[in-house]
Design an enzyme around this catalytic site. Structure first.
Site, PDB file in Angstrom:
ATOM      1  N   ARG A   1       9.821   0.972   6.837  1.00 56.19           N
ATOM      2  CA  ARG A   1       8.496   1.581   6.673  1.00 56.19           C
ATOM      3  C   ARG A   1       8.010   2.090   8.024  1.00 56.19           C
ATOM      4  NH1 ARG A   1       3.319  -1.094   3.554  1.00 56.19           N
ATOM      5  NH2 ARG A   1       1.717  -0.212   4.897  1.00 56.19           N
TER       6      ARG A   1
ATOM      7  N   SER B   1       0.813  -1.218   0.000  1.00 56.17           N
ATOM      8  CA  SER B   1       0.000   0.000   0.000  1.00 56.17           C
ATOM      9  C   SER B   1       0.845   1.266   0.000  1.00 56.17           C
ATOM     10  CB  SER B   1      -0.949  -0.004   1.204  1.00 56.17           C
ATOM     11  OG  SER B   1      -1.859  -1.079   1.111  1.00 56.17           O
TER      12      SER B   1
END
EC number: 5.4.2.12
Length: 506
Positions: free
Chosen positions: A253, A63
């Site tokens: 991330r 995503s």
């Protein structure tokens, strides 16, 4: 084309699967609105993985990656690929040198915490072992706080990952100190009890103790507990974080490390915080955390959001909690503050243990607000994310995934109806990566909980429009063409519109 407003609807985790495959939750559900738009509007397919989105070849998309490629209008070299290329030569990194020197001067222990996984979505175990080995070469004791995946990888791949990781740690004074499923250590939806449980194991060794990580994982497998849900545990005689120690956050991330980092730094209401001497992260996490990092962020000029602002137009970003960061921070390529004229709406995600227990999530509440905003005709660009296909797909529960598909389809029908009733408005339906179209791994005879390498759909509610196949970075130039806005030079993607005769919204 006289389009004044574009609604970009991102169905998170909705890939192009094998039609009529019994493990394809989309075709199983037979969603009527989806079938309608697929049959009646121009469509094409987009690559959402590997080199086409700035990842190593054959690497699944995710995503964060998807939204950055969509929002930037270019192929963005991703953190995984960048670190793969640069980690072998990080000895001269100023922040890493400072971190090492502080540990050496105080005879402290280095606590590396991160997702020990080969999934490549939030981290990579090779990055963690490389850091551990380089730091231990300076005579520093290194302990690993291993988070287990089972979400971006097979549900029971953790044992193999830990075995491989253990072999790759060459330092004589390096070992695994705690193990925790990512359900606890990497929550991002304010389920603070989960994060605290992982933190207490890491900071105070307050958790059940096991002799070694592999036997801990095996015991959980015997009780039908897969990697993601393994409760935090202490390995061996680990005693916790001491004031002279340093903490290295190894996930590249940010979104699933923010809560743990916030507790570590004493920025929450949790009162009992362990003291330590220094902290470092792989990448920049969040401005107000003020954590030094090894790899600086890449700056992006002339993104889609910036271009909309430059043309003095308004834009809206709307999603529920689980994907809010994706339509804001990641879509804006790391820009935390909204653009001028950018409105943001956060719809809270439901408080359930796993989303297969409530497959509709908050899609209906989100849609109600979205339809209201479409009718207002205030915005040239509306970006909405439906989290259900991805979040429920990650559970591996195919029946729940089918319910999620139907819930989103019901919402899609309402969005399409609102677009049809609004003048000069076009709807784009696409996805950031695949997931829900493949719910079972037949080769390994296990539920498929990870993303896929499948292409994703791209549909535009315009008549007499022909599209070509492309990749996610081509979406922004397409939106700009629909709006009659010149594409900036920094956008290297190309419009997916191959031919226009007489296009009007329908």
């Amino acid at each position: 084309m006289n389009i004044k407003s574009v609604v970009l609807c991102i169905l998170d985790g909705w890939g192009n699967g094998i039609e009529n495959n019994k493990y394809n939750a989309i075709s199983n559900a037979n969603p009527p609105c989806w079938q309608y738009i697929s049959s009646n509007y121009p469509k094409c397919s987009l690559s959402a993985c590997g080199a086409d989105v700035g990842l190593p070849g054959g690497q699944i998309g995710n995503s964060e990656v998807g939204h950055m490629n969509i929002g930037s209008g270019r192929v963005v070299i991703q953190s995984l690929q960048r670190i793969n290329q640069e980690i072998g030569t990080i000895e001269n990194n100023v922040n890493l040198q400072s971190f090492i020197n502080d540990l050496k001067s105080k005879n402290g222990v280095c606590h590396i915490m991160g997702l020990v996984s080969d999934g490549g979505v939030h981290s990579h175990q090779k990055h963690i072992s490389t850091l551990a080995n380089k730091i231990s070469q300076h005579g520093i004791k290194v302990v690993i706080h291993a988070f287990l995946d089972g979400r971006d990888t097979l549900p029971n791949s953790g044992k193999k990952c830990i075995q491989e990781f253990t072999k790759s740690i060459k330092g004589n004074d390096t070992r695994i100190a705690t193990v925790s499923g990512r359900y606890y250590a990497m929550d991002r939806d304010n389920r603070w009890k989960r994060t605290i449980e992982a933190y207490e194991a890491i900071a105070f060794a307050k958790a059940p103790c096991h002799d070694n990580a592999v036997s801990l994982i095996e015991n959980n497998y015997q009780n039908n507990i897969t990697d993601e849900f393994i409760r935090p545990a202490v390995i061996g005689d680990y005693q916790g974080i001491k004031p002279e120690d340093g903490v290295l956050l190894a996930n590249f991330r940010a979104d699933r490390m923010i809560q743990l980092a916030s507790i570590l730094l004493g920025k929450t209401d949790y009162a009992k915080v362990a003291k330590f001497s220094s902290i470092l992260s792989m990448m920049k996490y969040k401005e107000d955390l003020k954590i030094p990092y090894i790899f600086p962020p890449t700056s992006f000029a002339d993104t889609l959001g910036q271009t909309i602002e430059d043309n003095k137009l308004r834009q809206l970003r709307i999603a529920e909690t689980e994907k809010y960061a994706h339509v804001t921070f990641f879509f804006n390529c790391g820009k935390e503050e909204p653009f001028s004229g950018e409105e943001r709406i956060l719809i809270p995600s439901p408080k359930v243990q796993t989303y297969d227990l409530q497959p509709e999530m908050s899609a209906f509440e989100l849609t109600e607000k979205l339809v209201e905003k479409i009718h207002s005709q205030e915005f040239a660009l509306i970006v909405v994310n439906y989290a259900n296909p991805d979040m429920v797909g990650h559970t591996g529960n195919i029946k729940a995934a089918e319910k999620a598909v139907l819930a989103v389809d019901d919402c899609l029908a309402k969005v399409l109806n609102a677009v049809k009733k609004s003048s000069n408005t076009a709807l784009i339906v696409t996805a950031d990566h695949g997931n829900v179209e493949c719910m079972f791994d037949e080769e390994n005879n296990t539920p498929h909980t990870a993303h896929t390498l499948n292409k994703v759909p791209f549909i535009v509610s315009c008549d007499n429009l022909k599209l070509r196949d492309g990749r996610l970075s081509d979406i922004a130039p397409t939106i700009l063409q629909l709006l009659g806005i010149k594409k900036p030079n920094e956008m290297t993607g190309s419009s997916l519109i191959s031919c226009i005769t007489l296009c009007h919204s329908s």
